[in-house]
Design a protein around this motif. Structure first.
Motif, PDB file in Angstrom:
ATOM      1  N   TYR A 194      30.078  -4.452 -26.583  1.00  0.00           N
ATOM      2  CA  TYR A 194      31.459  -4.324 -27.053  1.00  0.00           C
ATOM      3  C   TYR A 194      31.756  -2.836 -27.172  1.00  0.00           C
ATOM      4  N   TYR A 195      32.970  -2.429 -26.762  1.00  0.00           N
ATOM      5  CA  TYR A 195      33.323  -1.016 -26.812  1.00  0.00           C
ATOM      6  C   TYR A 195      34.758  -0.845 -27.278  1.00  0.00           C
TER       7      TYR A 195
ATOM      8  N   TRP B  29      32.084  -3.777 -12.624  1.00  0.00           N
ATOM      9  CA  TRP B  29      32.013  -2.335 -12.895  1.00  0.00           C
ATOM     10  C   TRP B  29      30.585  -1.883 -12.582  1.00  0.00           C
ATOM     11  N   ALA B  30      30.445  -0.948 -11.637  1.00  0.00           N
ATOM     12  CA  ALA B  30      29.114  -0.410 -11.302  1.00  0.00           C
ATOM     13  C   ALA B  30      28.651   0.536 -12.409  1.00  0.00           C
TER      14      ALA B  30
ATOM     15  N   GLU C  62      30.161  -7.041 -15.759  1.00  0.00           N
ATOM     16  CA  GLU C  62      31.450  -7.717 -15.698  1.00  0.00           C
ATOM     17  C   GLU C  62      32.193  -7.347 -16.968  1.00  0.00           C
ATOM     18  N   ALA C  63      33.342  -6.683 -16.829  1.00  0.00           N
ATOM     19  CA  ALA C  63      34.018  -6.107 -17.983  1.00  0.00           C
ATOM     20  C   ALA C  63      35.400  -6.709 -18.177  1.00  0.00           C
TER      21      ALA C  63
ATOM     22  N   ILE D   4      34.848  -6.201 -23.597  1.00  0.00           N
ATOM     23  CA  ILE D   4      33.501  -6.743 -23.558  1.00  0.00           C
ATOM     24  C   ILE D   4      32.874  -6.379 -22.215  1.00  0.00           C
ATOM     25  N   VAL D   5      31.585  -6.009 -22.246  1.00  0.00           N
ATOM     26  CA  VAL D   5      30.838  -5.672 -21.034  1.00  0.00           C
ATOM     27  C   VAL D   5      29.622  -6.580 -20.958  1.00  0.00           C
ATOM     28  N   ARG D   6      29.486  -7.314 -19.879  1.00  0.00           N
ATOM     29  CA  ARG D   6      28.349  -8.227 -19.694  1.00  0.00           C
ATOM     30  C   ARG D   6      27.527  -7.749 -18.499  1.00  0.00           C
TER      31      ARG D   6
END
Length: 897
Positions: free
Chosen positions: A410-411, A473-474, A486-487, A505-507
């Motif tokens: 989480y950001y 997202w690389a 996956e963001a 969220i970033v997975r």
């Protein structure tokens, strides 16, 4: 350190009550005043007494100096009077002797010895208190200082000397002997008794334990109160004493300055010198400081005691007065403290005074009443705020717990994309610590292409206000590893609805993408296996017939004839077709693996030796001598190495160096996600690195696809199965293969094969060469009639007795009849796949029941049959894959028999 202690003391003092502070201030002021006064008195008294002690010491030195000076003057005056009253110049030697003896007797104890010398320096008479000199003992003193000085008409006083006969100190005094007309006719020399002089000096008291001693102008020790020590130390250099050094420098003059130093008897003293008039001497007077300063120390003890008593009395008085004055204020303070803790019912003592304390008491009473009224109204609101605060705290804790417990990152970033908040999962995904990531831009851990696409996404969210979900997202981790996430992103607003940043969220889907790639590759291989698996069996059966018949035809053909050459070329082509079959078998679920445990060094070298040579390519080999053993199918692993090496050579058309290395490698659990094998353990790593043109990044994922090639049509030499076959074989060995390439630099292929837990010793395999074939019976089961006939012809030519059957039922019956007729079969070859009948796997189970020691060989053209990989597990001794020629059939039978 001292400054910290000072600040701590000040801080502690400030926290004290007013009464305590006033008490301490009053005590401190009185104490400082008394200390200053006492210190001043002590200093004045000390200085005064010290000056007195110094003056007394100087007076004592001057008195001793005067005593010695008077003594020496008396000795000279007596001698002068003798010369003036006695006409020695006109007397005979006998008369002179009598006169001198009278002088010596009447002058006791001034002189120890008197001598009379003539004009030539010859001793005429010599009278001593301790010795009678005979005429033969008289000497000439013409060169002595006393004679030379006095013969010129001057008075002479020499340095202190020592009588060796008497053990006494003396000083020589010489005067000229003159006639009435003033002519010098000789010299009189008197030796003054200094020991007698010092006995008089010893009677002078210097305090209780002080003392005096003489030194000369050269700083030498002359005399002391203790004669024994004088004899031992006479002539000793005393310039180490400060007063002596001062005397040597200044010479005759005034009395020196009193000084403190280490004295003659190694004790701290005060000392001073005084020059002795008429001589080249000085007297030193020393007194121990413990005695000289005894009065000062007693006075200091008295003053210190008095000062301490005054401080105690002043402190007690100050404490009593301050308590009396500050008592009401202290009571108000205590009540105010209780009031401050919430005790609004506390009682304030009302002070009936018009001073500041009375005003303060009245003000506290009034404030207490107003606060009671105010608190009654605020109590309800405080309870409401506490409820809201508890709910907010629980909500924040719940929110934080959820964020820290989820695996997704989480950001939160500001409007410029700089991180302002994130959870630990995001740090793990990016590979940076919290301190390293905080404040950096979200574009930092990614590549240029993703940055451009991300800007478009964030700009679209900012413009439209609609969140974006599920965009990839690389990620470039801190350790250089690449990943995919996956963001999602949504807009953050303040209380007024103004955009202030983004959250999302970033997975991490790197593992998901890797597994999907492996699944796609497995699906590709499965499709090929489906296509090739069914063809391989029939194809190998037919190829076995062709290869076998070619071998028989070559035996029948005339050696060296054109027919033999034609058959040899056909056999060579058939073997190449067989190699293609083996590649198809490897693609068909990996093929059958006949594994053994051992090192890979010789297989790797053998594969390198079979690669078509290129003049511009050189091999550089670096293979460890202690490689761990690996369970492997030697034939298939050699094919893997050969295919990779061939590709590497073809990738260097301009020449270069091909590096081949093999080493042991231990993969830990935390390394399995960095391009290494997916399982931790011990591996043997084989690296093949070329210096070719490299492979574009968009092609790397397709290299293991069947029939894929980077070479254009017409230039491609093979079918494009090399790397696909290598991939399938390595996977069947539970290994891992990866390719890294940089265009213009070269390509590196890394193969990881699991090491065996322990090396299984190989059995000797060449002891069958001497076996004789005749009389050996072999039973062959195969459903292909042409193949049965071919095998019968080959084994017959080899000298075996053979019987063929078409399925398992006939094989069981034939083997049982052989046992019953006492003509058993020595070996059995069983085809594993029989269309419409019992195959070899079921047949061997029944044959083992009949004969547990049966020597059976499994044979099959199917690549995916597990029996071919581990024949011993199913009751067979070994396996014989189709197609096979007469030579391999012969070797297999010899191995079994």
């Amino acid at each position: 350190m001292n400054r910290d202690l000072f600040h701590k003391a000040i801080s502690l003092f400030r926290r004290k009550s007013l009464a305590t502070r006033l008490t301490w201030v009053s005590i401190l002021m009185v104490t400082l005043a008394l200390i200053a006064l006492g210190s001043g008195l002590i200093f004045i008294a000390h200085t005064t007494q010290r000056d007195c002690a110094f003056r007394l010491q100087q007076q004592t030195a001057e008195r001793v100096s005067q005593l010695i000076s008077d003594y020496m003057a008396r000795t000279v005056d007596r001698l002068v009077f003798f010369l003036e009253s006695t006409p020695l110049a006109s007397q005979s030697p006998e008369q002179q002797r009598t006169a001198v003896e009278n002088l010596l007797i009447t002058s006791l104890p001034l002189y120890s010895q008197i001598s009379i010398l003539d004009e030539e320096g010859n001793e005429v008479n010599k009278i001593s208190r301790f010795h009678t000199f005979l005429p033969g003992e008289l000497i000439n003193q013409a060169q002595s200082p006393p004679f030379l000085t006095s013969i010129r008409g001057d008075r002479y006083m020499g340095p202190v000397a020592f009588f060796e006969d008497a053990g006494l100190l003396f000083v020589s005094i010489a005067l000229p002997i003159k006639t009435q007309t003033g002519r010098i006719t000789g010299v009189i020399i008197a030796e003054v008794n200094v020991s007698h002089l010092w006995q008089r000096v010893a009677r002078i008291r210097v305090g209780q334990s002080g003392y005096a001693y003489l030194v000369d102008m050269k700083g030498r020790f002359v005399a002391y109160q203790k004669p024994a020590q004088v004899l031992q130390r006479y002539g000793e250099d005393m310039k180490r004493m400060p007063p002596v050094s001062e005397f040597v420098v200044r010479g005759q003059g005034e009395t020196g300055q009193v000084q403190e130093y280490q004295g003659l008897v190694n004790e701290e003293v005060i000392g001073v010198y005084a020059p002795i008039k008429g001589t080249a001497w000085a007297v030193l007077v020393e007194q121990p400081t413990r005695e000289a300063y005894a009065g000062i120390r007693e006075m200091q003890k008295y003053l210190f005691g008095l000062m301490a008593l005054c401080i105690i009395l002043a402190g007690g008085g100050g404490f009593y007065v301050s308590r009396r004055l500050i008592g009401p204020i202290r009571n108000l303070t205590e009540a105010a403290q209780r009031f401050g803790t919430g005790d609004l019912e506390t009682e304030f003592i009302y002070v009936q005074r018009e001073d500041e304390v009375g005003v303060l008491s009245h003000a506290f009473k009034k404030m207490q009443k107003e606060l009671r009224d105010l608190y009654a109204g605020l109590k309800g609101k405080i309870e409401e705020l506490e409820i809201m605060q508890n709910a907010l705290r629980e909500s924040e804790e719940k929110y934080r717990t959820i964020l820290e417990s989820i695996e997704d990152g989480y950001y939160e970033v500001d409007i410029y994309g700089n991180f302002t908040f994130f959870n630990d999962s995001l740090c793990e995904i990016y590979g940076y610590s919290r301190d390293e990531l905080m404040g950096t831009n979200i574009r930092m851990p990614t590549d240029q292409e993703t940055t451009k696409r991300g800007y478009e996404v964030f700009n679209n969210v900012y413009t439209t206000g609609r969140p974006e979900k599920g965009f990839e997202w690389a990620v470039l981790r801190k350790d250089g590893a690449k990943g995919v996430v996956e963001a999602s992103v949504s807009l953050r607003r303040d209380a007024e609805g103004k955009p202030i940043g983004f959250r999302g969220i970033v997975r991490d889907i790197s593992e998901k993408r890797r597994l999907e790639a492996q699944l796609q590759q497995a699906q590709k291989m499965e499709a090929v296996a489906t296509l090739t698996g069914g063809i391989a069996h029939d194809y190998n059966n037919l190829l076995s017939i062709i290869v076998g018949n070619l071998g028989l035809a070559m035996q029948e053909a005339e050696p060296g004839s054109d027919l033999t050459a034609f058959l040899a070329e056909a056999e060579k082509a058939s073997r190449k077709v067989g190699n293609l079959t083996h590649e198809l078998m490897a693609l068909s679920r990996g093929g059958a693996m006949v594994k053994e445990v051992g090192p890979l060094k010789e297989i790797l070298r053998s594969a390198a030796s079979t690669v078509p040579p290129d003049p511009g390519v050189s091999f550089n080999e670096s293979i460890s001598d202690d490689l761990w053993p690996v369970p492997h199918d030697s034939r298939k692993m050699e094919a893997v190495f050969r295919n990779v090496l061939t590709n590497a050579v073809e990738a260097m058309p301009d020449g270069g160096t091909l590096n081949i290395s093999a080493e042991n490698l231990r993969v830990e659990d935390d390394q399995t996600d960095r391009g290494l094998p997916p399982k931790a353990g011990d591996y043997v790593k084989i690296t093949i690195e070329d210096q070719g043109r490299g492979i574009p990044e968009d092609v790397l994922d397709k290299l293991f696809d069947p029939y894929f090639s980077t070479k254009p049509m017409g230039v491609q030499k093979g079918m494009g199965l090399g790397l696909a076959t290598a991939y399938a074989i390595v996977k069947r060995h539970d290994g891992h293969i990866s390719i890294n390439s940089t265009p213009g630099v070269g390509t590196t292929v890394s193969i990881y094969l699991p090491a065996a837990e322990r090396e299984v010793p190989k059995e000797e395999r060449k002891k069958v060469e001497s076996m004789t074939v005749p009389g050996v019976r072999v039973l062959v089961m195969d459903d292909e009639e042409m193949l049965r006939n071919l095998v019968q012809q080959m084994l017959t030519r080899l000298g075996y007795e053979i019987k063929t059957v078409k399925d398992g039922v006939e094989a069981i019956e034939a083997y049982g009849n052989g046992l019953d007729s006492h003509e058993p079969f020595d070996a059995v070859i069983l085809d594993l796949t029989v269309k419409g009948g019992m195959g070899g796997e079921q047949t061997i189970q029944e044959l083992v029941k009949i004969d547990p020691d049966i020597k059976a060989i499994a044979s099959s053209g199917y690549s995916n049959d597990p029996v071919m990989a581990d024949p011993e597990k199913y009751g067979f001794k070994t396996a014989l894959a189709k197609p096979y020629e007469m030579k391999r059939l012969k070797e297999t039978l010899k191995k079994v028999l």
